[in-house]
Design an enzyme around this catalytic site. Structure first.
Site, short mmCIF file in Angstrom:
data_model
loop_
_atom_site.label_atom_id
_atom_site.label_comp_id
_atom_site.label_asym_id
_atom_site.label_seq_id
_atom_site.Cartn_x
_atom_site.Cartn_y
_atom_site.Cartn_z
N PRO A 290 0.57 -0.95 -0.16
CA PRO A 290 0.00 -0.25 -0.13
C PRO A 290 0.67 1.24 -0.28
O PRO A 290 2.10 1.50 0.71
CB PRO A 290 -0.94 -0.07 1.64
CG PRO A 290 0.16 -1.21 1.89
CD PRO A 290 0.89 -2.11 1.09
N GLY A 291 0.22 1.99 -0.49
CA GLY A 291 1.05 3.35 -0.73
C GLY A 291 0.05 4.86 -0.22
O GLY A 291 0.03 4.97 1.12
N ARG A 328 -2.15 15.89 -8.68
CA ARG A 328 -3.32 14.86 -9.17
C ARG A 328 -4.84 15.15 -10.04
O ARG A 328 -5.08 14.59 -10.54
CB ARG A 328 -4.02 14.22 -7.72
CG ARG A 328 -2.91 13.23 -7.56
CD ARG A 328 -3.00 12.34 -6.33
NE ARG A 328 -4.46 11.31 -6.06
CZ ARG A 328 -5.45 11.70 -6.47
NH1 ARG A 328 -6.20 12.75 -5.93
NH2 ARG A 328 -6.54 11.04 -7.27
N TYR A 332 -5.40 13.14 -13.63
CA TYR A 332 -6.58 12.29 -13.72
C TYR A 332 -7.27 12.13 -12.91
O TYR A 332 -8.28 12.33 -12.20
CB TYR A 332 -6.03 10.86 -13.08
CG TYR A 332 -4.51 10.52 -12.58
CD1 TYR A 332 -3.90 9.77 -12.34
CD2 TYR A 332 -4.27 11.11 -10.62
CE1 TYR A 332 -2.77 9.44 -12.11
CE2 TYR A 332 -3.43 11.08 -10.41
CZ TYR A 332 -2.87 10.16 -10.77
OH TYR A 332 -0.90 9.27 -10.33
N CYS A 359 1.32 28.72 -15.54
CA CYS A 359 1.18 29.38 -17.07
C CYS A 359 0.48 28.35 -18.45
O CYS A 359 0.36 27.62 -18.78
CB CYS A 359 1.45 29.54 -18.00
SG CYS A 359 2.05 31.55 -17.27
N GLU A 360 -0.65 27.19 -18.05
CA GLU A 360 -1.85 26.21 -18.72
C GLU A 360 -3.19 26.27 -17.89
O GLU A 360 -3.75 26.37 -16.18
CB GLU A 360 -1.23 24.98 -18.10
CG GLU A 360 0.20 24.82 -18.35
CD GLU A 360 0.99 24.31 -19.56
OE1 GLU A 360 -0.26 23.64 -20.02
OE2 GLU A 360 1.75 24.38 -19.99
N TYR A 388 0.82 10.86 -3.70
CA TYR A 388 1.14 11.80 -4.87
C TYR A 388 0.63 13.41 -4.90
O TYR A 388 -0.02 13.25 -6.00
CB TYR A 388 0.43 10.70 -5.89
CG TYR A 388 0.04 8.62 -5.91
CD1 TYR A 388 1.20 8.42 -6.69
CD2 TYR A 388 -0.48 8.07 -4.85
CE1 TYR A 388 1.94 6.99 -6.75
CE2 TYR A 388 -0.27 7.11 -4.89
CZ TYR A 388 1.25 6.46 -5.49
OH TYR A 388 1.11 5.00 -5.48
C1 LIG Z 1 1.82 2.77 -7.29
C2 LIG Z 1 2.25 0.99 -6.80
C3 LIG Z 1 1.41 0.52 -6.06
C4 LIG Z 1 1.30 1.55 -4.86
O1 LIG Z 1 -0.88 2.06 -5.20
P1 LIG Z 1 -1.33 3.04 -4.02
O2 LIG Z 1 -2.22 2.77 -4.69
O3 LIG Z 1 -0.38 3.77 -3.66
O4 LIG Z 1 -1.67 1.90 -3.14
C5 LIG Z 1 1.97 -1.12 -5.36
N1 LIG Z 1 3.01 -1.86 -6.00
C6 LIG Z 1 3.41 -1.21 -7.58
C7 LIG Z 1 3.89 -2.04 -7.41
C8 LIG Z 1 3.14 0.56 -7.58
O5 LIG Z 1 2.95 0.59 -8.66
#
Ligand SMILES: *Cc1c(COP(=O)(O)O)cnc(C)c1O
Length: 442
Positions: A290-291, A328, A332, A359-360, A388
């Site tokens: 998880p990130g 973000r 997206y 400037c966008e 992110y």
């Molecule tokens: C980006 C990524 C993650 C984390 O994704 P999250 O949406 O931030 O949890 C985990 N594994 C891989 C291989 C990634 O590229």
């Protein structure tokens, strides 16, 4: 209340539980955002250390029934102090480049807790990771496996490997750029090909097949896509076991969704209930990557209103933060809650666009958003900006990247200084011949 990934019940919808108004001023724990703006300036990223630790604890509690490694995805937020906080909470790292390897190691994350994904690993990156002694390479093509065999052989070592499988599941993520698990994505290796590679282990004496990996996308809020991927990968594990190829771990990737507007994120406990039994019965260890769901809610971007103007029937609120600080929304269509730092009960509500100075036309943080109408000089907090955010910040328009603060133990700690103009031109030079060959301006 069920524990859901990234959605601790906060007092403000769309901001982490570490953020709340006290006496009409937004605080991170005990620290005033107004005070931090005065001391450190804006735009400013603010991270809640306790919030990060609490999230990791929730993951570890949910998955305590199985051998478990949380390999935090460094690309979500790679600040050294954040990584160090993650490491102190017992987590490891999921990296996608040699640069992220350097960050993770510099932050004190033990190499045996690091996994390395990415479709384009280079020889120097492989060498650095082998030297560091990481837990596993997540290999994404046959070409990469062959090259890694060569590099490991040259170094006289065995490279630990998990093949990243493309399970061909459609993950219902909000934007096509965040889908990675369908057959037509560049990520991973199709099932049949992956099986073939595991079976060809004898051809790769310097590769040790240690596990198997999937990562199906990002901002996923339902467990079904994970269960579908799990089923695919488990049937591979079983077939390989029958043929004598024993694996030690299964990595289900990251991508656990968070509630940007306060809606629930992915239900972690439900996922744990479904995932743990089939792994323990096979003696497999679980890795998750998880990130966003670890750091997303733990951060805000603090910005100041510079001007306000009316044009074409719209009201624009121009702030000192925009796409260069938080990409973000324009990249997206990401939606972030934006709240005033100073509550003004008498403020009129209006529908406004919150835009940056870049400037966008695509430089916006929110469009058609109803807010208490902010005045120039007011501070705004952009919620759920811990993931992110800074990692996608850029110097476009020669803008200086913001400072970053980690609030820990009741104190705001400056963990990255605001970029200086001298740093903008560091590494550049003017070739000497241009000094005397130009046309005179006079
Ligand atoms: C980006 C990524 C993650 C984390 O994704 P999250 O949406 O931030 O949890 C985990 N594994 C891989 C291989 C990634 O590229």
């Amino acid at each position: 209340m069920p524990v859901s990934a990234g959605s601790p019940p906060g007092t403000i919808q769309g901001l982490g539980s570490g953020f709340s108004w006290k006496d009409g001023i937004l605080h991170c724990r005990e620290v005033s955002l107004e005070g931090m703006a005065r001391e450190f300036g804006t735009p400013l990223y603010i991270y809640d250390s306790e919030g990060i630790q609490a999230r990791i604890r929730e993951f570890r509690t949910a998955f305590q029934g199985v051998g478990f490694l949380l390999a935090y995805s460094v690309k979500a937020n790679g600040n050294l102090a954040v990584l160090n906080r993650v490491g102190r909470a017992g987590a490891g790292a999921d990296i996608v480049s040699g640069g992220e390897l350097h960050r993770a190691i510099s932050a004190g994350i033990p190499p045996e807790r690091i996994v390395f994904a990415g479709v384009g690993k280079t020889v120097p990156e492989m060498e650095a990771a082998l030297e560091a002694g990481i837990y596993a390479f997540h290999v994404e093509s046959e070409g990469e496996l062959k090259l890694l065999e060569e590099v490991a052989s040259r170094h006289g070592v065995q490279a630990p490997v998990g093949i990243r499988v493309n399970p061909d599941v459609e993950s219902p993520t909000p934007h096509e750029y965040t889908r990675t698990g369908h057959a037509a994505s560049k990520f991973g290796i199709p099932v049949a090909k992956a099986l073939e590679l595991y079976r060809s282990a004898p051809d790769y004496p310097h590769i040790r097949f240690r596990g198997i990996d999937v990562h199906i996308g990002s901002q996923i809020v339902k467990v079904e896509p994970y269960l579908a991927a799990l089923e695919t990968v488990l049937s591979m594990v079983d077939r390989l076991a029958d043929e004598g190829v024993e694996l030690e771990y299964l990595d289900l990737g990251g991508g656990f969704g968070v509630g940007y507007s306060g809606e629930p994120g992915l239900p972690l406990e439900e996922l744990a209930t479904r995932v743990i039994p089939p792994l323990t019965s096979r003696g497999l260890k679980l890795i998750l990557e998880p990130g966003r769901s670890v750091v997303g809610h733990a951060g805000v971007l603090l910005i100041r209103v510079l001007y306000r103007k009316e044009s074409g029937g719209k009201t624009f609120v121009i702030t000192d933060g925009g796409m260069t600080e938080l990409l973000r929304p324009s990249h997206y269509g990401g939606w972030h809650r934006i709240v005033p730092v100073q509550l003004r009960p008498d403020a009129r509500h209006r529908t406004v666009d919150i835009v940056g100075p870049v400037c966008e036309s695509g430089d916006f943080l929110a469009r058609n958003r109803e807010l208490p109408l902010p005045e120039p000089g007011d501070l705004l907090a952009v919620g759920t900006a811990g993931a992110y955010g800074f990692t996608m910040a850029s110097n476009y328009n020669a803008r200086l990247r913001p400072a970053e603060i980690l609030v820990e133990g009741g104190a705001p700690l400056l963990v990255r200084h605001r970029e200086k103009v001298e740093e903008l031109i560091r590494g550049e030079s003017i070739p000497s011949y241009t000094r005397d060959s130009g046309d005179s301006a006079t």
